[in-house]
Each structure stands twice: as C-alpha cells, then as structure tokens.
Write a protein that holds these residues in place. Structure first.
Motif, PDB file in Angstrom:
ATOM      1  N   ARG A 210       2.749 -33.257  -5.904  1.00  0.00           N
ATOM      2  CA  ARG A 210       1.656 -34.147  -6.305  1.00  0.00           C
ATOM      3  C   ARG A 210       0.339 -33.694  -5.678  1.00  0.00           C
ATOM      4  N   ASN A 211       0.392 -33.296  -4.403  1.00  0.00           N
ATOM      5  CA  ASN A 211      -0.817 -32.797  -3.738  1.00  0.00           C
ATOM      6  C   ASN A 211      -1.400 -31.592  -4.469  1.00  0.00           C
ATOM      7  N   SER A 212      -0.526 -30.692  -4.878  1.00  0.00           N
ATOM      8  CA  SER A 212      -0.983 -29.492  -5.579  1.00  0.00           C
ATOM      9  C   SER A 212      -1.711 -29.852  -6.861  1.00  0.00           C
ATOM     10  N   PHE A 213      -1.146 -30.801  -7.602  1.00  0.00           N
ATOM     11  CA  PHE A 213      -1.789 -31.206  -8.848  1.00  0.00           C
ATOM     12  C   PHE A 213      -3.109 -31.932  -8.577  1.00  0.00           C
ATOM     13  N   GLU A 214      -3.159 -32.773  -7.556  1.00  0.00           N
ATOM     14  CA  GLU A 214      -4.392 -33.480  -7.230  1.00  0.00           C
ATOM     15  C   GLU A 214      -5.519 -32.506  -6.890  1.00  0.00           C
ATOM     16  N   VAL A 215      -5.217 -31.584  -5.981  1.00  0.00           N
ATOM     17  CA  VAL A 215      -6.218 -30.596  -5.569  1.00  0.00           C
ATOM     18  C   VAL A 215      -6.663 -29.756  -6.755  1.00  0.00           C
ATOM     19  N   THR A 216      -5.711 -29.327  -7.555  1.00  0.00           N
ATOM     20  CA  THR A 216      -6.016 -28.422  -8.659  1.00  0.00           C
ATOM     21  C   THR A 216      -6.817 -29.121  -9.749  1.00  0.00           C
TER      22      THR A 216
ATOM     23  N   LEU B 145      -8.329 -23.499 -17.757  1.00  0.00           N
ATOM     24  CA  LEU B 145      -6.902 -23.290 -17.543  1.00  0.00           C
ATOM     25  C   LEU B 145      -6.642 -22.117 -16.599  1.00  0.00           C
ATOM     26  N   LEU B 146      -7.482 -21.077 -16.686  1.00  0.00           N
ATOM     27  CA  LEU B 146      -7.345 -19.962 -15.744  1.00  0.00           C
ATOM     28  C   LEU B 146      -7.686 -20.409 -14.320  1.00  0.00           C
ATOM     29  N   VAL B 147      -8.723 -21.235 -14.199  1.00  0.00           N
ATOM     30  CA  VAL B 147      -9.060 -21.794 -12.883  1.00  0.00           C
ATOM     31  C   VAL B 147      -7.907 -22.640 -12.369  1.00  0.00           C
ATOM     32  N   PHE B 148      -7.339 -23.460 -13.247  1.00  0.00           N
ATOM     33  CA  PHE B 148      -6.223 -24.323 -12.869  1.00  0.00           C
ATOM     34  C   PHE B 148      -5.077 -23.499 -12.298  1.00  0.00           C
ATOM     35  N   MET B 149      -4.700 -22.423 -12.999  1.00  0.00           N
ATOM     36  CA  MET B 149      -3.583 -21.586 -12.545  1.00  0.00           C
ATOM     37  C   MET B 149      -3.930 -20.850 -11.261  1.00  0.00           C
ATOM     38  N   ARG B 150      -5.176 -20.450 -11.126  1.00  0.00           N
ATOM     39  CA  ARG B 150      -5.600 -19.726  -9.933  1.00  0.00           C
ATOM     40  C   ARG B 150      -5.582 -20.635  -8.707  1.00  0.00           C
ATOM     41  N   VAL B 151      -6.073 -21.865  -8.884  1.00  0.00           N
ATOM     42  CA  VAL B 151      -6.160 -22.805  -7.765  1.00  0.00           C
ATOM     43  C   VAL B 151      -4.777 -23.288  -7.345  1.00  0.00           C
ATOM     44  N   ILE B 152      -3.925 -23.616  -8.318  1.00  0.00           N
ATOM     45  CA  ILE B 152      -2.625 -24.178  -7.976  1.00  0.00           C
ATOM     46  C   ILE B 152      -1.750 -23.162  -7.242  1.00  0.00           C
ATOM     47  N   ALA B 153      -2.034 -21.876  -7.428  1.00  0.00           N
ATOM     48  CA  ALA B 153      -1.245 -20.828  -6.780  1.00  0.00           C
ATOM     49  C   ALA B 153      -1.851 -20.331  -5.480  1.00  0.00           C
TER      50      ALA B 153
ATOM     51  N   LEU C 291       1.964 -23.912 -17.978  1.00  0.00           N
ATOM     52  CA  LEU C 291       0.511 -23.869 -18.123  1.00  0.00           C
ATOM     53  C   LEU C 291       0.074 -22.642 -18.916  1.00  0.00           C
ATOM     54  N   PHE C 292       0.734 -21.521 -18.665  1.00  0.00           N
ATOM     55  CA  PHE C 292       0.428 -20.284 -19.385  1.00  0.00           C
ATOM     56  C   PHE C 292       0.675 -20.458 -20.882  1.00  0.00           C
ATOM     57  N   LEU C 293       1.819 -21.052 -21.232  1.00  0.00           N
ATOM     58  CA  LEU C 293       2.146 -21.281 -22.643  1.00  0.00           C
ATOM     59  C   LEU C 293       1.161 -22.264 -23.272  1.00  0.00           C
ATOM     60  N   LEU C 294       0.785 -23.287 -22.507  1.00  0.00           N
ATOM     61  CA  LEU C 294      -0.207 -24.246 -23.001  1.00  0.00           C
ATOM     62  C   LEU C 294      -1.519 -23.557 -23.308  1.00  0.00           C
ATOM     63  N   GLN C 295      -1.922 -22.649 -22.422  1.00  0.00           N
ATOM     64  CA  GLN C 295      -3.168 -21.915 -22.638  1.00  0.00           C
ATOM     65  C   GLN C 295      -3.110 -21.098 -23.914  1.00  0.00           C
ATOM     66  N   ARG C 296      -1.987 -20.431 -24.160  1.00  0.00           N
ATOM     67  CA  ARG C 296      -1.858 -19.593 -25.355  1.00  0.00           C
ATOM     68  C   ARG C 296      -1.883 -20.445 -26.613  1.00  0.00           C
ATOM     69  N   ILE C 297      -1.234 -21.604 -26.562  1.00  0.00           N
ATOM     70  CA  ILE C 297      -1.219 -22.496 -27.723  1.00  0.00           C
ATOM     71  C   ILE C 297      -2.626 -23.003 -28.030  1.00  0.00           C
ATOM     72  N   LEU C 298      -3.328 -23.455 -26.975  1.00  0.00           N
ATOM     73  CA  LEU C 298      -4.677 -23.971 -27.164  1.00  0.00           C
ATOM     74  C   LEU C 298      -5.637 -22.889 -27.643  1.00  0.00           C
ATOM     75  N   SER C 299      -5.497 -21.682 -27.073  1.00  0.00           N
ATOM     76  CA  SER C 299      -6.406 -20.599 -27.456  1.00  0.00           C
ATOM     77  C   SER C 299      -6.218 -20.215 -28.922  1.00  0.00           C
ATOM     78  N   ARG C 300      -4.977 -20.272 -29.408  1.00  0.00           N
ATOM     79  CA  ARG C 300      -4.734 -19.958 -30.816  1.00  0.00           C
ATOM     80  C   ARG C 300      -5.197 -21.085 -31.740  1.00  0.00           C
TER      81      ARG C 300
END
Length: 553
Positions: free
Chosen positions: A65-71, A209-217, A265-274
């Motif tokens: 939950r903390n990871s999602f809040e921060v991200t 979405l790229l920021v989201f993936m970068r921050v959460i990791a 998240l990666f799959l979501l990004q690809r779906i949204l981008s298409r």
C-alpha cells in the motif's frame, strides 16, 4: 523456378542466439523466482503459503500500500509540474530557455538516490535548512523523512520525464487550433485545459505510466530517506538479505507479487497507447511568444523556481564535496579538497575504475545487441523476432532489485557460477539499460527506406555486406544517442548492483549508498560529484553527436 531461402542464414542464426541469451539471462532467472515463491523447496509441491504469509501480516501488505501511495502521489505531482513547465517553455519566451531545458534534463539523468542524499543534507535532522528553520522560528522540525521526503525527491526527479515527453508532443501541435480558441475568447488556462491537454492526452498517458513504473521500482530513495516508511523494493531487499543461506521462498514470493504488479502496468500502458494513440501534423507549429507584465514575471518565476528545485541536489553534492569535514560527518564550513584526497589517494580506486570499466563492457554489448534486435524486429519480422520485440521491453518493467535477486538465484551454482563476478554485473547493466538503445535504434531504422538496401543488393552486394556497409553506418546516430543514454543510466544503477556487487566489483553508486549509510557524508559528496560530472559530460557528448539541444524519448 525460385530457390527456397535457407533457414540457416545470418538473420535466423542471430535471432536464435539472441533469443537463447534472453531465455538464459532474463526468462530463466525470473522463472526461478516464480518457482521458489510457489513451490516448497523440500517437498517440491505447489504452495501459496508464502503469499498467505505476506497478506496475513499487516507489516508486509501495508508495504505494498505504501508503494502505491508514494507512486500515485509522485506521478500525479510530476504530471502537474511537467505539463505547465513544457507548455510555458514552448509558448512563452523565457530568458535562457535552452539552458533551463538542459538543467532539467541534467536533473533527470542524475540517479534519484543522489537527490535523496542531497535533501538529507538540506532538510534532514541536521540539515542546513532544518537548523535554520528550528533556530529562527523556535520550531522542532524533524526533517523530511518518510512519505513526504520520498514524494519530494521522486517528484522532482520524475517530472523531467513528463516534461521531455510533453515538449516533444507540443512540437506537433498546430498553433492555429490555439489561435482559434483565443479568438473565441478562451483564456490561457482554458486553452490549455480544453485544447492542449486533450490533444496531447496519449503522451500524458505514456509519460505518466513510465513515471509510475520508474517510481514504484525505485530502491535508493526510500532506503535512504524513508526510515520506517518501507516500500516494496526495500522490503524485497531486506527479506532477501535475511534469507541468504536459508529458505528464500518468502523473498521470492514478494518479488513475484511485484513482478505481477509491474507487468500489469506494462500491459496497461500498451493497451492505452494503442487505444488512444493518434498522430498530429503541425502545419503551423507552436511558436514562442513574448509575454508582458505580470504574466511574463510569473512565467519566469515559476520556470526558474521549479528548475532550481530540480537541479538543487546536483548543486548541493558538488558544493559539499569541497567542504572540509571532521570524521567525515560534520562540516567545518571551510573549503578543502580533503574529500577528494580521501577517495582518490587514501583509498582503493577500484570502485571508480569498476564503474567505467564495467559500463564500457556493457555499452559495447548493448550497441551490438541493440543494432541486431532493432534490425530484426523492423526488417525481418517473424514469430521469433516478435517474441524478441516483446521481451526486449521487459527490463523496463522488471525492478532492479528483483532482477538482482533473480540473477543470484540463477547463477550461484555450477555450471554457471557468476555471482560476485564482473560478468554478472555487466549482464545486469545490459539487461537493465538496453531498451534505451533498442528504442532509439528502432526509431532510426524506421526512417531508412528499404529501397536503399534493395539498391545495394541489386548492385551485387550481399545482404550481410549491405547490412554492415550501408545500414549500420546510417543507424549509428540513433544507436549512439541511445547508447549514451544507456551509459548515463548505467553509471547510476543501484537497485541491482547493491544485491550483485562483491568487494572487487563495487561501483560508484554502491559506494555513495554505503558511505551515506555509514554517515561519511564528505566521501559520499565527492563520489556523487564525480558521478554527476560524468553524467553531465556524457549528456554534452550526446548533444554534440546528435546535434540536438534536447532529448526526445
């Protein structure tokens, strides 16, 4: 009668070799993580006990939950800051705008954990700003540790990514649309909300979405400044260290959960981008206009203030690297080269030479593989190359800490015992940073018309000779641009390095982290300054080779 082409040619062989390397160094290690998390090591039976254990204890699941809040908060703030910054620099004439853009890019290429360390120097418990606030206003401000500090660092370090993307999108925005809205009585704010943002919405989705993936990791920032506020990368690292030599199932289960989140998240990004992607053609590109009065003053103040905050960590580490310290922890206020003397003459230089040496090894491999992968996926489309195209994006979504653990699981025993070696560090660098080169190489090869290759072959050159003599030289600007960006990010790689390094493979980023943990701030500042200056010089080389004054992703 046409002869059938042999299946055993250069391209098919290249595809199979690269696919084999991908399976060995990416898929196989990830499979081991899944296996260790889901199967009992003693009985070999499938079990979800490790996952039950994670969700059964509040201490563990609250970390997710903390990871999602921060991200979520950091991503939202990065978008809120990045879009207006890009719009103002594209629309309003800002004095020194080119220099401002370079400073923003420099703040982006610097590793986030350096920002965390610099803000500790400013707003930590013994920070300069903290002492000033407490002494001046008789307060008991305890620093910016925890949620607030993590969000501050990651927002300032991530908004440049949104900025870079939006700046590129605004290039293709037709200014006649904005002028039409202006003639209808729309204010500046209304034009931005109702015209500009809807038109660049696909780019906003992609960058956020790229920021989201970068921050959460991110591992370094919450580890240095989070204190009791743990995030998933920190929990994975801590659980892995506590499990070394014993049952690593729980650490693997946590890593599996994190992989599931990031791949989703990666799959979501690809779906949204298409779904939301479309192209714009600017007949009249957005032009910079001279503003007057309060609008001009406010625009300059906002741009300069945000840029100052973004570049402040780099300024702090360079400045403090020249301050004398007592015991490495307390600054005396006197200028001195003591810190550089400590790290350059009183210590082993291997961590500095290791960074450049292993980075160069990785870049050579990245360039070679990047050229082949991009060419195969664009020019030689087939099932294997489509699989390669998908797998080449995996490093974008696999957190560094997870990759490090996966490589330890895979290569800690014979026949391939690589743990603690230069090889495993180089492999991690290649996997983590190759996508930059692949993306830029794929973009440049898409601009090379196939008729050029056909003309070469019609003149008697073989397909292989055409590739080496014609295609590769034409690809080199894009390849080198991506390679330099890969190099810059390799310099600051921490998440995987902190797990994989040994005493003989320690890097600058690991050295900075360990010095901060030990409280040797003088040495940490000197190491950080070297890393920052190297990144800036690399960026200048990027501009020189590409002839650009900005980065487009």
């Amino acid at each position: 009668m046409k002869q059938k082409k042999s299946l055993f040619n250069l391209w098919n062989a290249s595809s199979l070799i690269i696919l084999g390397l991908t399976i060995l160094f990416i898929l196989y290690p990830l499979f081991l993580i899944l296996n260790k998390g889901m199967f009992d090591p003693e009985t070999g039976r499938f079990t979800l006990q490790n996952f039950y254990h994670f969700f059964d204890r509040k201490f563990y699941w609250i970390t997710l939950r903390n990871s999602f809040e921060v991200t979520i908060v950091s991503t939202a703030l990065a978008v809120i800051i990045g879009i207006p910054m890009a719009y103002m620099l594209r629309r309003v004439k800002i004095f020194g705008s080119k220099f401002v853009q370079i400073l923003i890019i420099v703040s982006y290429i610097s590793p986030p954990f350096i920002g965390a360390y610099a803000w500790i120097q400013l707003l930590g418990r013994s920070g300069v700003v903290t002492k000033f606030i407490n002494d001046t206003f008789n307060m008991n401000f305890d620093g910016i540790y925890g949620f607030t500090g993590i969000v501050l660092v990651l927002t300032l370090q991530s908004f440049p990514l949104v900025f870079i993307y939006i700046m590129g999108a605004l290039k293709n925005l037709d200014s006649s649309l904005i002028e039409a809205a202006e003639s209808l009585g729309y204010s500046n704010f209304q034009r931005m909300i109702k015209i500009v943002i809807p038109l660049i919405l696909p780019t906003i989705f992609a960058s956020s979405l790229l920021v989201f993936m970068r921050v959460i990791a991110d591992f370094g920032t919450p580890m240095l400044i989070g204190e009791g506020y743990r995030t998933m990368p920190v929990l994975i690292y801590q659980q892995f260290l506590s499990e070394v030599g014993g049952d690593a199932g729980f650490a693997a289960a946590i890593a599996t959960l994190f992989i599931f989140v990031t791949i989703s998240l990666f799959l979501l990004q690809r779906i949204l981008s298409r779904q939301y992607s479309y192209s714009m053609s600017a007949l009249r590109p957005m032009a910079v206009q001279q503003s007057k009065g309060i609008k001009n003053i406010l625009s300059h103040l906002v741009v300069y203030f945000v840029t100052f905050l973004a570049i402040l960590p780099q300024m702090v580490v360079i400045f403090t690297s020249f301050l004398e310290t007592r015991g490495g922890q307390v600054y005396t206020g006197n200028f001195s080269l003591q810190n550089y003397q400590n790290i350059l003459f009183n210590r082993d230089l291997s961590m500095i030479t290791n960074t450049y040496k292993m980075g160069l090894y990785a870049i050579v491999i990245i360039v070679i593989l990047g050229i082949f992968i991009s060419y195969l996926t664009v020019r030689k489309r087939n099932m294997i190359n489509s699989i390669l195209d998908t797998f080449s994006m995996f490093p974008f979504v696999i957190p560094g800490s997870v990759l490090g653990i996966a490589l330890v699981f895979a290569f800690s025993d014979s026949p391939l015992f690589l743990t603690g070696t230069v090889t495993i560090m180089v492999v991690a660098f290649v996997i983590r940073r190759m996508p930059y080169t692949i993306r830029s190489s794929t973009a440049i090869i898409g601009q090379i018309h196939p008729s050029i290759e056909e003309a070469s072959i019609s003149l008697g050159a073989s397909e292989a000779k055409t590739f080496y003599k014609v295609v590769v030289p034409m690809m080199m600007p894009g390849v080198l641009a991506g390679a330099i960006m890969s190099w810059i990010t390799i310099l600051g790689e921490l998440s995987a390095s902190i797990i994989l390094y040994a005493s003989n493979t320690q890097t600058l980023s690991v050295s900075i982290y360990t010095e901060v943990i030990r409280g040797n701030f003088g040495n940490a500042s000197a190491y950080s300054a070297i890393l920052t200056v190297t990144s800036i010089l690399s960026l200048l080389i990027f501009f020189k080779l590409t002839g650009k004054k900005e980065i487009s992703l």
